[in-house]
Design an enzyme around this catalytic site. Sequence first.
Site, PDB file in Angstrom:
ATOM      1  N   GLU A 136       0.626  -1.183  -0.350  1.00 46.14           N
ATOM      2  CA  GLU A 136      -0.221  -0.111   0.282  1.00 46.14           C
ATOM      3  C   GLU A 136       0.677   1.131  -0.059  1.00 46.14           C
ATOM      4  O   GLU A 136       1.990   0.202   0.499  1.00 46.14           O
ATOM      5  CB  GLU A 136      -0.927  -0.053   1.489  1.00 46.14           C
ATOM      6  CG  GLU A 136      -1.839   1.393   1.088  1.00 46.14           C
ATOM      7  CD  GLU A 136      -2.849   1.464   0.322  1.00 46.14           C
ATOM      8  OE1 GLU A 136      -2.872   1.617  -0.656  1.00 46.14           O
ATOM      9  OE2 GLU A 136      -3.385   1.708   1.007  1.00 46.14           O
ATOM     10  N   ASP A 137       0.733   2.476  -0.381  1.00 51.31           N
ATOM     11  CA  ASP A 137       0.878   3.120  -0.489  1.00 51.31           C
ATOM     12  C   ASP A 137       1.567   4.017   0.864  1.00 51.31           C
ATOM     13  O   ASP A 137       1.811   4.857   1.382  1.00 51.31           O
ATOM     14  CB  ASP A 137       1.246   4.400  -1.379  1.00 51.31           C
ATOM     15  CG  ASP A 137      -0.795   5.017  -1.525  1.00 51.31           C
ATOM     16  OD1 ASP A 137      -1.665   4.215  -0.874  1.00 51.31           O
ATOM     17  OD2 ASP A 137      -1.130   6.054  -2.099  1.00 51.31           O
ATOM     18  N   ILE A 138       0.369   4.177   1.156  1.00 52.26           N
ATOM     19  CA  ILE A 138       0.122   5.019   2.663  1.00 52.26           C
ATOM     20  C   ILE A 138      -1.329   4.794   3.535  1.00 52.26           C
ATOM     21  O   ILE A 138      -2.592   4.748   3.033  1.00 52.26           O
ATOM     22  CB  ILE A 138      -0.151   6.639   2.472  1.00 52.26           C
ATOM     23  CG1 ILE A 138      -0.359   7.566   3.764  1.00 52.26           C
ATOM     24  CG2 ILE A 138      -1.286   7.597   1.513  1.00 52.26           C
ATOM     25  CD1 ILE A 138      -0.048   8.979   3.007  1.00 52.26           C
ATOM     26  N   THR A 141      -6.222   7.012   8.003  1.00 51.12           N
ATOM     27  CA  THR A 141      -6.864   6.413   9.267  1.00 51.12           C
ATOM     28  C   THR A 141      -7.293   5.306   9.257  1.00 51.12           C
ATOM     29  O   THR A 141      -7.456   5.000  10.543  1.00 51.12           O
ATOM     30  CB  THR A 141      -8.509   6.673   8.997  1.00 51.12           C
ATOM     31  OG1 THR A 141      -8.910   5.694   7.740  1.00 51.12           O
ATOM     32  CG2 THR A 141      -8.575   8.480   8.179  1.00 51.12           C
ATOM     33  N   GLY A 142      -6.895   4.579   7.787  1.00 49.29           N
ATOM     34  CA  GLY A 142      -6.190   2.804   8.377  1.00 49.29           C
ATOM     35  C   GLY A 142      -7.927   2.350   8.263  1.00 49.29           C
ATOM     36  O   GLY A 142      -7.651   1.099   7.920  1.00 49.29           O
ATOM     37  N   THR A 144      -9.161   1.783   5.112  1.00 49.22           N
ATOM     38  CA  THR A 144      -8.543   1.112   3.756  1.00 49.22           C
ATOM     39  C   THR A 144      -8.629  -0.306   3.997  1.00 49.22           C
ATOM     40  O   THR A 144      -8.882  -1.485   3.728  1.00 49.22           O
ATOM     41  CB  THR A 144      -7.958   2.094   3.087  1.00 49.22           C
ATOM     42  OG1 THR A 144      -8.938   2.920   2.546  1.00 49.22           O
ATOM     43  CG2 THR A 144      -8.311   1.732   1.654  1.00 49.22           C
ATOM     44  N   LYS A 168       0.348   7.991   8.325  1.00 49.93           N
ATOM     45  CA  LYS A 168       0.463   9.738   8.691  1.00 49.93           C
ATOM     46  C   LYS A 168       0.088   9.511  10.074  1.00 49.93           C
ATOM     47  O   LYS A 168      -0.606   8.895  10.408  1.00 49.93           O
ATOM     48  CB  LYS A 168      -0.585  10.134   7.654  1.00 49.93           C
ATOM     49  CG  LYS A 168      -1.060  11.435   7.075  1.00 49.93           C
ATOM     50  CD  LYS A 168      -1.943  12.520   6.155  1.00 49.93           C
ATOM     51  CE  LYS A 168      -1.655  12.065   4.960  1.00 49.93           C
ATOM     52  NZ  LYS A 168      -3.285  12.401   4.385  1.00 49.93           N
ATOM     53  N   PHE A 189      -1.063  16.028   3.322  1.00 47.48           N
ATOM     54  CA  PHE A 189      -1.252  15.710   2.192  1.00 47.48           C
ATOM     55  C   PHE A 189      -0.396  15.127   1.356  1.00 47.48           C
ATOM     56  O   PHE A 189      -0.032  16.531   0.993  1.00 47.48           O
ATOM     57  CB  PHE A 189      -2.850  15.785   1.396  1.00 47.48           C
ATOM     58  CG  PHE A 189      -3.876  15.025   0.415  1.00 47.48           C
ATOM     59  CD1 PHE A 189      -4.609  14.415   0.439  1.00 47.48           C
ATOM     60  CD2 PHE A 189      -3.402  15.312  -0.751  1.00 47.48           C
ATOM     61  CE1 PHE A 189      -5.042  13.911   0.328  1.00 47.48           C
ATOM     62  CE2 PHE A 189      -3.598  13.957  -1.370  1.00 47.48           C
ATOM     63  CZ  PHE A 189      -4.753  13.336  -1.168  1.00 47.48           C
ATOM     64  N   VAL A 190       0.028  14.171   1.258  1.00 51.15           N
ATOM     65  CA  VAL A 190       1.498  13.903  -0.099  1.00 51.15           C
ATOM     66  C   VAL A 190       0.770  13.668  -1.511  1.00 51.15           C
ATOM     67  O   VAL A 190       0.095  13.328  -1.334  1.00 51.15           O
ATOM     68  CB  VAL A 190       2.293  13.610   0.752  1.00 51.15           C
ATOM     69  CG1 VAL A 190       2.446  13.932   1.869  1.00 51.15           C
ATOM     70  CG2 VAL A 190       2.219  12.132   1.316  1.00 51.15           C
ATOM     71  N   ARG A 202       0.885  11.851 -10.065  1.00 50.53           N
ATOM     72  CA  ARG A 202       1.266  10.015  -9.896  1.00 50.53           C
ATOM     73  C   ARG A 202       2.338  10.293 -10.926  1.00 50.53           C
ATOM     74  O   ARG A 202       3.821   9.536 -10.690  1.00 50.53           O
ATOM     75  CB  ARG A 202       0.071   9.612 -10.659  1.00 50.53           C
ATOM     76  CG  ARG A 202      -0.783   9.684  -9.815  1.00 50.53           C
ATOM     77  CD  ARG A 202      -1.979   7.859  -9.893  1.00 50.53           C
ATOM     78  NE  ARG A 202      -2.985   7.709  -9.397  1.00 50.53           N
ATOM     79  CZ  ARG A 202      -3.350   7.237  -8.714  1.00 50.53           C
ATOM     80  NH1 ARG A 202      -2.645   6.894  -7.361  1.00 50.53           N
ATOM     81  NH2 ARG A 202      -5.239   8.121  -8.341  1.00 50.53           N
TER      82      ARG A 202
HETATM   83  P1  IMP Z   1      -6.953   5.944   4.804  1.00 48.87           P
HETATM   84  O1  IMP Z   1      -8.400   4.433   4.517  1.00 48.87           O
HETATM   85  O2  IMP Z   1      -8.374   6.967   5.504  1.00 48.87           O
HETATM   86  O3  IMP Z   1      -6.160   4.631   6.217  1.00 48.87           O
HETATM   87  O4  IMP Z   1      -6.532   6.316   3.707  1.00 48.87           O
HETATM   88  C1  IMP Z   1      -5.887   5.138   2.578  1.00 48.87           C
HETATM   89  C2  IMP Z   1      -6.021   6.013   1.231  1.00 48.87           C
HETATM   90  O5  IMP Z   1      -6.118   7.357   1.168  1.00 48.87           O
HETATM   91  C3  IMP Z   1      -3.989   4.933   0.536  1.00 48.87           C
HETATM   92  O6  IMP Z   1      -4.454   4.544   0.298  1.00 48.87           O
HETATM   93  C4  IMP Z   1      -4.797   6.494  -0.780  1.00 48.87           C
HETATM   94  O7  IMP Z   1      -4.848   5.572  -1.538  1.00 48.87           O
HETATM   95  C5  IMP Z   1      -5.821   7.405   0.223  1.00 48.87           C
HETATM   96  N1  IMP Z   1      -4.151   8.773   0.876  1.00 48.87           N
HETATM   97  C6  IMP Z   1      -4.560   8.759   2.072  1.00 48.87           C
HETATM   98  N2  IMP Z   1      -3.813  10.149   2.541  1.00 48.87           N
HETATM   99  C7  IMP Z   1      -3.796  10.463   1.574  1.00 48.87           C
HETATM  100  C8  IMP Z   1      -2.318  11.341   0.966  1.00 48.87           C
HETATM  101  O8  IMP Z   1      -1.631  12.715   1.545  1.00 48.87           O
HETATM  102  N3  IMP Z   1      -2.263  11.222  -0.582  1.00 48.87           N
HETATM  103  C9  IMP Z   1      -2.556  10.667  -1.248  1.00 48.87           C
HETATM  104  N4  IMP Z   1      -3.116   9.759  -0.791  1.00 48.87           N
HETATM  105  C10 IMP Z   1      -3.296   9.911   0.284  1.00 48.87           C
END
Ligand code: IMP
Length: 220
Positions: A136-138, A141-142, A144, A168, A189-190, A202
Amino acid sequence: MSTPKWIDVTTENLYSLDHFVIPSHYEQEIESILIPHGIIMDRVEKLAKLIAADIPDVEEPSLVVCCVLKGGHQFFADLINQIKKLQTASGKSIKLSLEFLKVKSYHNEQSTGEVSFSLTKNELMYYKGKNILIVEDIIDTGRTMQKILEKLSEYEPASVKVTSLLIKKTPLSNGYIPDYVGFAIPDAFVVGYALDYNEHFRDLDHIAVISEHGKEAYAL
Ligand code: IMP
């Protein structure tokens, strides 16, 4: 003192855009560089070593590496290139199968909380009994990753590990921490290195902080 699991990136070590090569189409849209491409590549090499060291040294060592699209694709490509060069402790090469999982959960900078999967039930059946590494890239919140792991567990893989290039530091975190993490980053936001803002950035190699102008220019 033990070494932390990740490199802690703070706003004190931001790099000026003038010190790096930036595509001219993004000069106004990013504020600063958080992680230069070269440092990302060095860290990916180390993550590959940590991952390979944990693969069971059996007769035919193997791993199903599952890329979370689209943001994870660059990390996935660079990571497997590194793992391919490595061997287990007894000198065996590691057989990799590559899988792709497409999820979408963001609108502008906001997590929608909903995760849509692209894989069919039949495709998910393939995971049964396999050792899986999710790339995964990032983790923000966790949510996903929590949903991905819940979904995969229904299909009884032998083991599931997760690597995320970034985590994050956000108060909105649900507490989920992947097995292998590249960098912990500030709550901003990165973009870049395949991470997008509404499908833009991208194609930027460095990981950068988006500017207010960039947010406005590419808002939906
Ligand atoms: P989560 O469900 O909030 O953990 O978000 C995870 C997904 O949100 C990642 O797979 C990214 O696609 C997207 N995402 C979250 N933060 C960023 C950011 O700072 N930049 C770009 N994509 C993000």
